[in-house]
Design a protein around this motif. Structure first.
Motif, PDB file in Angstrom:
ATOM      1  N   CYS A  76       0.860  -1.186   0.000  1.00  0.00           N
ATOM      2  CA  CYS A  76       0.000   0.000   0.000  1.00  0.00           C
ATOM      3  C   CYS A  76       0.894   1.234   0.000  1.00  0.00           C
ATOM      4  CB  CYS A  76      -0.902  -0.007   1.227  1.00  0.00           C
ATOM      5  SG  CYS A  76      -2.070   1.376   1.242  1.00  0.00           S
ATOM      6  N   SER A  77       0.822   2.002  -1.074  1.00  0.00           N
ATOM      7  CA  SER A  77       1.621   3.227  -1.151  1.00  0.00           C
ATOM      8  C   SER A  77       1.081   4.251  -0.163  1.00  0.00           C
ATOM      9  CB  SER A  77       1.583   3.799  -2.570  1.00  0.00           C
ATOM     10  OG  SER A  77       0.292   4.315  -2.852  1.00  0.00           O
ATOM     11  N   MET A  78       1.907   5.205   0.207  1.00  0.00           N
ATOM     12  CA  MET A  78       1.473   6.269   1.124  1.00  0.00           C
ATOM     13  C   MET A  78       0.389   7.119   0.478  1.00  0.00           C
ATOM     14  SD  MET A  78       2.925   5.835   3.976  1.00  0.00           S
ATOM     15  CE  MET A  78       3.116   4.079   3.754  1.00  0.00           C
ATOM     16  N   LEU A  81      -2.823   5.095   0.892  1.00  0.00           N
ATOM     17  CA  LEU A  81      -3.190   5.112   2.306  1.00  0.00           C
ATOM     18  C   LEU A  81      -3.800   6.463   2.680  1.00  0.00           C
ATOM     19  CD1 LEU A  81      -1.377   3.430   5.136  1.00  0.00           C
ATOM     20  CD2 LEU A  81      -1.937   5.824   5.445  1.00  0.00           C
ATOM     21  N   PRO A 111       1.566  -0.971   4.374  1.00  0.00           N
ATOM     22  CA  PRO A 111       2.377   0.154   3.909  1.00  0.00           C
ATOM     23  C   PRO A 111       3.795  -0.296   3.587  1.00  0.00           C
ATOM     24  CG  PRO A 111       1.243   0.701   5.956  1.00  0.00           C
ATOM     25  CD  PRO A 111       1.058  -0.764   5.715  1.00  0.00           C
ATOM     26  N   PHE A 116       8.632   5.928   8.244  1.00  0.00           N
ATOM     27  CA  PHE A 116       7.315   6.554   8.128  1.00  0.00           C
ATOM     28  C   PHE A 116       7.397   8.009   8.562  1.00  0.00           C
ATOM     29  CE2 PHE A 116       5.871   2.062   9.173  1.00  0.00           C
ATOM     30  CZ  PHE A 116       5.536   1.754   7.869  1.00  0.00           C
ATOM     31  N   ALA A 120       2.307  10.118   7.548  1.00  0.00           N
ATOM     32  CA  ALA A 120       1.929   8.721   7.290  1.00  0.00           C
ATOM     33  C   ALA A 120       1.483   8.041   8.576  1.00  0.00           C
ATOM     34  CB  ALA A 120       3.098   7.972   6.659  1.00  0.00           C
ATOM     35  N   MET A 124      -2.107   6.368   9.345  1.00  0.00           N
ATOM     36  CA  MET A 124      -2.230   4.979   9.803  1.00  0.00           C
ATOM     37  C   MET A 124      -3.001   4.908  11.112  1.00  0.00           C
ATOM     38  SD  MET A 124       1.423   3.207   8.965  1.00  0.00           S
ATOM     39  CE  MET A 124       2.519   4.230   8.030  1.00  0.00           C
ATOM     40  N   PRO A 136       2.389  -3.494   8.067  1.00  0.00           N
ATOM     41  CA  PRO A 136       3.522  -3.427   7.140  1.00  0.00           C
ATOM     42  C   PRO A 136       4.342  -4.710   7.209  1.00  0.00           C
ATOM     43  CG  PRO A 136       3.902  -2.002   9.041  1.00  0.00           C
ATOM     44  CD  PRO A 136       2.519  -2.570   9.179  1.00  0.00           C
TER      45      PRO A 136
END
Length: 176
Positions: A76-78, A81, A111, A116, A120, A124, A136
């Motif tokens: 999952c890319s930032m 997300l 992620p 992070f 981010a 999350m 992650p």
């Protein structure tokens, strides 16, 4: 579990999402959504896997009436997300995740970037409070891993645990 939506976002880590797909039991029906950035890698290396078009907002997974047991986005890319955290449903992947939240169905995000950023982590945390599994790919050295394949199996096994999918992908801790 009967149906699972599998999202793959970002260009880095596509192989981990594909390893997850390959490890799924045959009796789980999977619907694959690949983001635009992941498509470049995906199409060059894995043209044979059937996937939904990320621009098709009319696809089954875009509706709450589509019966699906869970959704994962690995990796999952930032960007993905953040969109999910703020309710931006501008493609099939983020719309499907929005539906999972709306319907209170299991959603797991893996992620892929580190370290992070504070933004981010805030996103999350927001999603975790809403019940999203933030998982992650973090190494578990107690699992007796001595190869990349065994490490990937550990990650996939942990994700399967969160989804209630039985497996024997890694050696479980049995104490000292």
């Amino acid at each position: 579990m009967k149906r699972l939506i599998v999202g793959i976002s970002g260009a880095s880590g596509v192989e981990l999402g594909l390893a997850f797909l390959k490890a799924l039991p045959c009796d789980i029906e999977s619907y694959v959504i690949v983001s635009d950035h992941a498509k470049v890698v995906f199409e060059k290396e894995h043209a044979s896997i059937h996937r939904l078009d990320d621009t098709d907002i009319a696809a089954p997974s875009a509706s709450g009436s589509f019966q699906c047991d869970a959704m994962v986005i690995i990796p999952c890319s930032m960007n993905t997300l953040a969109k999910i955290a703020y309710g931006i449903a501008d493609n099939l992947l983020t719309r499907s995740a929005s539906v999972m939240l709306k319907e209170k169905r299991p959603l797991l995000l893996a992620p892929r970037e580190m370290p992070f950023s504070a933004i981010a982590l805030e996103n999350m945390h927001k999603l975790s409070v809403l019940g999203v599994h933030i998982a992650p790919p973090v190494a578990g050295y107690y699992a007796d891993v001595d190869s990349l394949e065994k490490m990937e199996n550990f990650f996939i096994g942990k994700w399967f645990d969160l989804l209630g999918i039985e497996h024997t992908l890694f050696k479980r801790w049995e104490g000292a």
